[in-house]
Motif scaffolding. Structure first.
Motif, PDB file in Angstrom:
ATOM      1  N   LEU A   1     -62.569 -38.567  -2.963  1.00  0.00           N
ATOM      2  CA  LEU A   1     -63.517 -38.708  -4.357  1.00  0.00           C
ATOM      3  C   LEU A   1     -62.984 -40.666  -4.135  1.00  0.00           C
ATOM      4  O   LEU A   1     -63.203 -41.263  -4.968  1.00  0.00           O
ATOM      5  CB  LEU A   1     -63.513 -38.625  -4.852  1.00  0.00           C
ATOM      6  CG  LEU A   1     -63.940 -36.826  -5.258  1.00  0.00           C
ATOM      7  CD1 LEU A   1     -64.551 -36.014  -6.270  1.00  0.00           C
ATOM      8  CD2 LEU A   1     -64.877 -37.638  -4.678  1.00  0.00           C
TER       9      LEU A   1
ATOM     10  N   ILE B   1     -68.526 -44.183  -4.210  1.00  0.00           N
ATOM     11  CA  ILE B   1     -67.626 -43.056  -5.417  1.00  0.00           C
ATOM     12  C   ILE B   1     -65.730 -43.471  -5.528  1.00  0.00           C
ATOM     13  O   ILE B   1     -65.975 -44.337  -6.414  1.00  0.00           O
ATOM     14  CB  ILE B   1     -67.768 -41.756  -5.300  1.00  0.00           C
ATOM     15  CG1 ILE B   1     -68.518 -40.821  -5.030  1.00  0.00           C
ATOM     16  CG2 ILE B   1     -66.371 -40.649  -6.606  1.00  0.00           C
ATOM     17  CD1 ILE B   1     -69.756 -40.906  -5.850  1.00  0.00           C
TER      18      ILE B   1
ATOM     19  N   ALA C   1     -67.143 -46.980  -7.172  1.00  0.00           N
ATOM     20  CA  ALA C   1     -67.179 -46.851  -8.794  1.00  0.00           C
ATOM     21  C   ALA C   1     -66.376 -46.616  -9.405  1.00  0.00           C
ATOM     22  O   ALA C   1     -66.462 -47.435 -10.533  1.00  0.00           O
ATOM     23  CB  ALA C   1     -68.524 -45.733  -8.279  1.00  0.00           C
ATOM     24  N   ARG C   2     -65.133 -46.349  -9.721  1.00  0.00           N
ATOM     25  CA  ARG C   2     -64.595 -46.225  -9.466  1.00  0.00           C
ATOM     26  C   ARG C   2     -63.212 -47.666 -10.135  1.00  0.00           C
ATOM     27  O   ARG C   2     -63.386 -47.807 -10.795  1.00  0.00           O
ATOM     28  CB  ARG C   2     -63.115 -45.031  -8.909  1.00  0.00           C
ATOM     29  CG  ARG C   2     -63.566 -43.702  -9.367  1.00  0.00           C
ATOM     30  CD  ARG C   2     -62.569 -42.881  -7.520  1.00  0.00           C
ATOM     31  NE  ARG C   2     -61.686 -41.995  -8.475  1.00  0.00           N
ATOM     32  CZ  ARG C   2     -60.623 -41.665  -8.117  1.00  0.00           C
ATOM     33  NH1 ARG C   2     -61.146 -40.860  -6.955  1.00  0.00           N
ATOM     34  NH2 ARG C   2     -59.316 -41.341  -8.706  1.00  0.00           N
TER      35      ARG C   2
ATOM     36  N   LEU D   1     -67.350 -45.107 -12.911  1.00  0.00           N
ATOM     37  CA  LEU D   1     -66.501 -43.730 -13.206  1.00  0.00           C
ATOM     38  C   LEU D   1     -65.539 -43.924 -13.181  1.00  0.00           C
ATOM     39  O   LEU D   1     -64.449 -44.820 -12.633  1.00  0.00           O
ATOM     40  CB  LEU D   1     -67.303 -43.126 -11.611  1.00  0.00           C
ATOM     41  CG  LEU D   1     -66.712 -42.072 -11.403  1.00  0.00           C
ATOM     42  CD1 LEU D   1     -68.148 -41.379 -11.892  1.00  0.00           C
ATOM     43  CD2 LEU D   1     -67.557 -41.493 -10.166  1.00  0.00           C
TER      44      LEU D   1
ATOM     45  N   VAL E   1     -70.017 -34.041  -7.327  1.00  0.00           N
ATOM     46  CA  VAL E   1     -69.481 -35.107  -7.886  1.00  0.00           C
ATOM     47  C   VAL E   1     -70.146 -36.854  -7.172  1.00  0.00           C
ATOM     48  O   VAL E   1     -70.387 -37.860  -8.103  1.00  0.00           O
ATOM     49  CB  VAL E   1     -68.312 -35.707  -7.711  1.00  0.00           C
ATOM     50  CG1 VAL E   1     -67.472 -37.279  -8.438  1.00  0.00           C
ATOM     51  CG2 VAL E   1     -66.734 -34.219  -8.763  1.00  0.00           C
ATOM     52  N   GLU E   2     -70.124 -36.273  -5.675  1.00  0.00           N
ATOM     53  CA  GLU E   2     -71.356 -37.240  -4.923  1.00  0.00           C
ATOM     54  C   GLU E   2     -72.818 -37.123  -5.654  1.00  0.00           C
ATOM     55  O   GLU E   2     -73.419 -38.207  -5.850  1.00  0.00           O
ATOM     56  CB  GLU E   2     -70.805 -36.393  -3.803  1.00  0.00           C
ATOM     57  CG  GLU E   2     -71.685 -37.714  -3.068  1.00  0.00           C
ATOM     58  CD  GLU E   2     -71.490 -37.925  -1.180  1.00  0.00           C
ATOM     59  OE1 GLU E   2     -70.016 -37.942  -1.451  1.00  0.00           O
ATOM     60  OE2 GLU E   2     -72.486 -38.361  -0.457  1.00  0.00           O
TER      61      GLU E   2
ATOM     62  N   GLY F   1     -72.439 -39.097  -9.349  1.00  0.00           N
ATOM     63  CA  GLY F   1     -72.064 -40.490  -9.555  1.00  0.00           C
ATOM     64  C   GLY F   1     -73.290 -40.995  -8.265  1.00  0.00           C
ATOM     65  O   GLY F   1     -72.371 -42.649  -9.044  1.00  0.00           O
ATOM     66  N   ARG F   2     -73.515 -41.216  -7.560  1.00  0.00           N
ATOM     67  CA  ARG F   2     -74.771 -42.030  -6.805  1.00  0.00           C
ATOM     68  C   ARG F   2     -75.988 -42.086  -7.831  1.00  0.00           C
ATOM     69  O   ARG F   2     -76.257 -43.156  -7.208  1.00  0.00           O
ATOM     70  CB  ARG F   2     -74.990 -41.148  -5.415  1.00  0.00           C
ATOM     71  CG  ARG F   2     -75.390 -40.267  -5.601  1.00  0.00           C
ATOM     72  CD  ARG F   2     -76.131 -38.866  -3.943  1.00  0.00           C
ATOM     73  NE  ARG F   2     -77.305 -40.278  -3.398  1.00  0.00           N
ATOM     74  CZ  ARG F   2     -77.870 -39.890  -3.224  1.00  0.00           C
ATOM     75  NH1 ARG F   2     -78.844 -39.464  -4.144  1.00  0.00           N
ATOM     76  NH2 ARG F   2     -78.678 -40.456  -2.096  1.00  0.00           N
TER      77      ARG F   2
ATOM     78  N   VAL G   1     -73.834 -48.170  -8.683  1.00  0.00           N
ATOM     79  CA  VAL G   1     -73.126 -47.495  -7.854  1.00  0.00           C
ATOM     80  C   VAL G   1     -73.753 -47.374  -6.576  1.00  0.00           C
ATOM     81  O   VAL G   1     -73.455 -47.749  -5.214  1.00  0.00           O
ATOM     82  CB  VAL G   1     -73.196 -45.491  -8.025  1.00  0.00           C
ATOM     83  CG1 VAL G   1     -72.069 -45.075  -6.779  1.00  0.00           C
ATOM     84  CG2 VAL G   1     -72.755 -45.545  -9.155  1.00  0.00           C
TER      85      VAL G   1
END
Ligand SMILES: COC(=O)c1cc2cc(CO)sc2[nH]1
Length: 246
Positions: free
Chosen positions: A16, A21, A24-25, A30, A155-156, A159-160, A165
């Motif tokens: 991740l 992802i 994104a963090r 995220l 989470v993928e 998150g997407r 993202v």
């Protein structure tokens, strides 16, 4: 969105940090925190499991470390309203779907409890209901060795869907399950590859016909591969004439 994951194998969640992802963090879209369940134990051996009451094979995850870990997670974002959602991957969970991914993408705070062994003491799930909206979830009708792989997938999938993202949000519109059907086949250059041609309609420039062809292919694929989805699909969305291609 904040995401907390609790696991005895936190390194399992390292992927991740990669790709979309991971970006994104870095971009602050995220806020993902991974916690080692063993850091919430108090004995010298950092024990997280014990034998099952009632007998049977395998071990069960002890309740106390989980209650300590989940309390820390629930307190992690005191500023936000409402209960966080706690997803507990489990073969006995409700089926994870794209619709659920969209639903979860609207949440402020998601927590994931990764079980191992034969599972987590059921009293944890009951107790957690005071602090979380608890959702046991399965990826499908098969069994993994633990919840971590399921969390990577969820989470993928969630998150997407968060704004910012994926580069082109348009690409989220026409994908499998976005409209209840499987996606149509895609092609790119060269026009002929190993004597196999791209369907001529796609080279015609006739966007109405191309859209119609793609819709047919969605229904054809769904009918062949996932008739269960077709039954669930609202038949009223497709004029009868278009079904003749199936
Ligand atoms: C499709 O399988 C799953 O989603 C799944 C989640 C979990 C959690 C386990 C440990 O209790 S075994 C397992 N399988």
């Amino acid at each position: 969105m904040r995401i907390d994951v609790v696991s005895i194998f936190p390194e399992y969640l390292a992927p991740l940090e990669l790709s979309l992802i991971g970006k994104a963090r870095q971009d602050g879209i995220l806020d993902l925190h991974v916690h080692d369940l063993r850091s919430f134990t108090t004995d010298r051996h950092r024990t997280v499991d014990d034998t099952p009451y009632g007998g049977g094979a395998g071990m069960v995850m002890k309740p106390e470390p989980w209650s300590q870990a989940l309390t820390a997670v629930a307190e992690a974002r005191p500023g936000h309203q409402g209960k966080p959602v706690l997803i507990v991957p489990s073969p006995a969970g409700e089926r994870f779907t794209q619709a659920m991914a969209h639903e979860l993408a609207g949440e402020e705070h998601l927590a994931f409890a990764c079980g191992r062994y034969e599972g987590i003491d059921e009293r944890v799930i009951e107790w957690a209901g005071d602090h979380f909206d608890v959702r046991p979830v399965s990826l499908g009708d098969y069994v993994l060795n633990g919840g971590e792989v399921a969390v990577l997938a969820m989470v993928e999938a969630v998150g997407r869907l968060l704004p910012g993202v994926v580069g082109n949000p348009e690409s989220l519109v026409e994908e499998s399950h976005s409209d209840g059907l499987l996606e149509y086949p895609v092609y790119t250059k060269p026009a002929v590859w190993r004597d196999r041609e791209v369907p001529a309609i796609l080279l015609s420039g006739n966007h109405g016909k191309i859209a119609q062809w793609r819709r047919h292919e969605q229904f054809r694929r769904t009918s062949e591969r996932r008739p269960d989805l077709l039954e669930a699909f609202d038949a009223g969305k497709l004029p009868r004439a278009d079904r003749s291609a199936l």
